[in-house]
Write a protein that holds these residues in place. Structure first.
Motif, short mmCIF file in Angstrom:
data_model
loop_
_atom_site.label_atom_id
_atom_site.label_comp_id
_atom_site.label_asym_id
_atom_site.label_seq_id
_atom_site.Cartn_x
_atom_site.Cartn_y
_atom_site.Cartn_z
N GLY A 1 48.48 63.25 77.76
CA GLY A 1 48.50 61.72 77.73
C GLY A 1 46.95 61.27 77.02
N ALA A 2 47.13 60.11 76.62
CA ALA A 2 46.03 59.47 75.76
C ALA A 2 44.85 59.16 76.93
CB ALA A 2 46.42 57.97 75.44
N GLY A 3 43.70 59.71 76.80
CA GLY A 3 42.77 59.43 77.51
C GLY A 3 42.22 60.63 78.68
N VAL A 4 43.22 61.42 78.91
CA VAL A 4 43.13 62.53 80.04
C VAL A 4 42.18 63.55 79.59
CG1 VAL A 4 44.20 64.11 81.42
CG2 VAL A 4 45.38 61.89 81.08
N LEU A 5 42.55 64.10 78.69
CA LEU A 5 41.54 65.30 78.02
C LEU A 5 40.19 64.44 77.60
CD1 LEU A 5 43.82 67.82 76.30
CD2 LEU A 5 42.85 67.92 78.38
N ASP A 6 40.23 63.35 76.82
CA ASP A 6 39.13 62.59 76.58
C ASP A 6 38.31 62.50 77.81
OD1 ASP A 6 39.91 62.53 73.78
OD2 ASP A 6 40.60 60.53 73.95
N ARG A 7 38.81 62.09 79.02
CA ARG A 7 38.09 61.97 80.04
C ARG A 7 37.18 63.35 80.51
NH1 ARG A 7 40.61 58.88 85.14
NH2 ARG A 7 38.87 59.47 86.67
N GLY A 8 37.82 64.35 80.44
CA GLY A 8 37.40 65.63 80.69
C GLY A 8 36.22 65.98 79.78
N ARG A 9 36.48 65.80 78.44
CA ARG A 9 35.42 66.20 77.48
C ARG A 9 34.19 65.21 77.69
NH1 ARG A 9 37.82 69.75 74.16
NH2 ARG A 9 40.09 69.49 73.88
N LEU A 10 34.32 63.92 78.04
CA LEU A 10 32.97 63.16 78.39
C LEU A 10 32.23 63.83 79.29
CD1 LEU A 10 34.65 59.61 77.80
CD2 LEU A 10 32.95 60.51 76.45
N LEU A 11 32.97 64.15 80.59
CA LEU A 11 32.32 64.78 81.70
C LEU A 11 31.56 65.98 81.20
CD1 LEU A 11 34.77 63.99 84.63
CD2 LEU A 11 32.30 63.10 84.31
N LEU A 12 32.40 66.55 80.58
CA LEU A 12 31.79 68.11 80.01
C LEU A 12 30.45 67.85 79.07
CD1 LEU A 12 34.66 70.29 79.15
CD2 LEU A 12 33.12 70.58 80.82
N ASP A 13 30.52 66.51 78.47
CA ASP A 13 29.31 66.23 77.57
C ASP A 13 28.00 65.90 78.59
OD1 ASP A 13 27.60 65.55 75.65
OD2 ASP A 13 28.66 63.61 75.19
N ARG A 14 28.39 65.18 79.62
CA ARG A 14 27.53 64.57 80.64
C ARG A 14 26.97 65.79 81.27
NH1 ARG A 14 28.68 60.02 85.26
NH2 ARG A 14 27.04 60.84 86.65
N VAL A 15 27.63 67.08 81.73
CA VAL A 15 27.25 68.09 82.27
C VAL A 15 26.53 69.29 81.44
CG1 VAL A 15 28.53 68.00 84.54
CG2 VAL A 15 29.02 69.31 82.54
N GLY A 16 26.33 68.90 80.15
CA GLY A 16 25.82 69.59 79.16
C GLY A 16 26.49 70.65 78.65
#
Length: 236
Positions: A131-146
């Motif tokens: 769904g829209a935004g679910v994987l995007d949310r995960g990728r944003l958090l991965l970006d945040r943790v480096g």
């Protein structure tokens, strides 16, 4: 000029919580927690320390709803865990609590990609992983943790410290009321441990999350706002 003090609501409350193992009167009963009471304010970082056998792991298990106390009351964001059915308690843990464990085996599912691991709590709650935004949310958090760009890899391609950073991202994906961390740096080198502790600190400082961490390490405990010391099943 008058000044006012803002009193923060309690994200976690324990009232006279005890946990006994074994049958009373059998001569084999042990008291893991003995009438423990405390309140952890919203948006704070609390470390629970103590020697092996002091009761700190039992404290975390009861506080997080992983184990039911023998007596006393545990509340998360005002919800009395003792009044919940097992199904309701499972939903609360899934939707409102984040977990980071010491063991990498408990942290991540090896057959899923890294980003799928991060969004797993959302999927278990019914979200469509496509769904829209679910994987995007995960990728944003991965970006945040480096770990930007590593989302499609498998957890086995990461170092222990990187896997623990993924676990922190997953613990934050559902915007938990409380994030519980059980010895999150015990198997990490000092540099990786500092990165993980920094992420927990940022969850409090930037997001206003509440973090409760059990640790035997005084260096890890020094990152917290408040340190609670357990000994013999009691807070000292």
């Amino acid at each position: 000029m008058e000044t006012t003090t803002t009193v923060r609501a309690a994200a976690l409350e324990l009232e006279a919580v005890s946990r006994h193992h074994g049958r009373r009167g059998s001569g084999r009963e042990t008291v893991a927690l003995d009438a423990v009471s405390c309140a952890v304010p919203e948006g704070s970082f609390t470390a629970v320390v103590g020697p092996s056998g002091s009761g700190k792991s039992t404290f975390l298990q009861c506080a997080a709803g992983l184990d039911r106390p023998t007596s006393g009351t545990v509340r998360i964001a005002g919800t009395d865990l003792g009044r919940l059915s097992e199904a309701a308690l499972t939903r609360l843990r899934r939707d409102r609590i984040g977990f980071v464990f010491q063991s990498h085996a408990l942290n991540l599912v090896p057959s899923l990609s890294i980003v799928e691991n991060v969004v797993l709590p959302l999927v278990l709650a019914g979200a469509d992983p496509r769904g829209a935004g679910v994987l995007d949310r995960g990728r944003l958090l991965l970006d945040r943790v480096g770990l930007a760009g590593r989302g499609d890899d498998r957890p086995g391609t990461l170092s222990g410290g990187q896997q623990q950073r993924v676990a922190v991202a997953r613990a934050l994906v559902n915007h938990p009321d409380v994030l519980f961390a059980d010895e999150p740096t015990a198997s990490l080198d000092p540099e990786s441990a500092a990165l993980v502790l920094g992420l927990l600190r940022d969850a409090v400082r930037l997001d206003g999350r509440t973090v409760v961490m059990v640790t035997h390490d005084p260096v890890a405990a020094s990152w917290a706002d408040t340190v609670l010391t357990m000994d013999g099943g009691r807070l000292r």
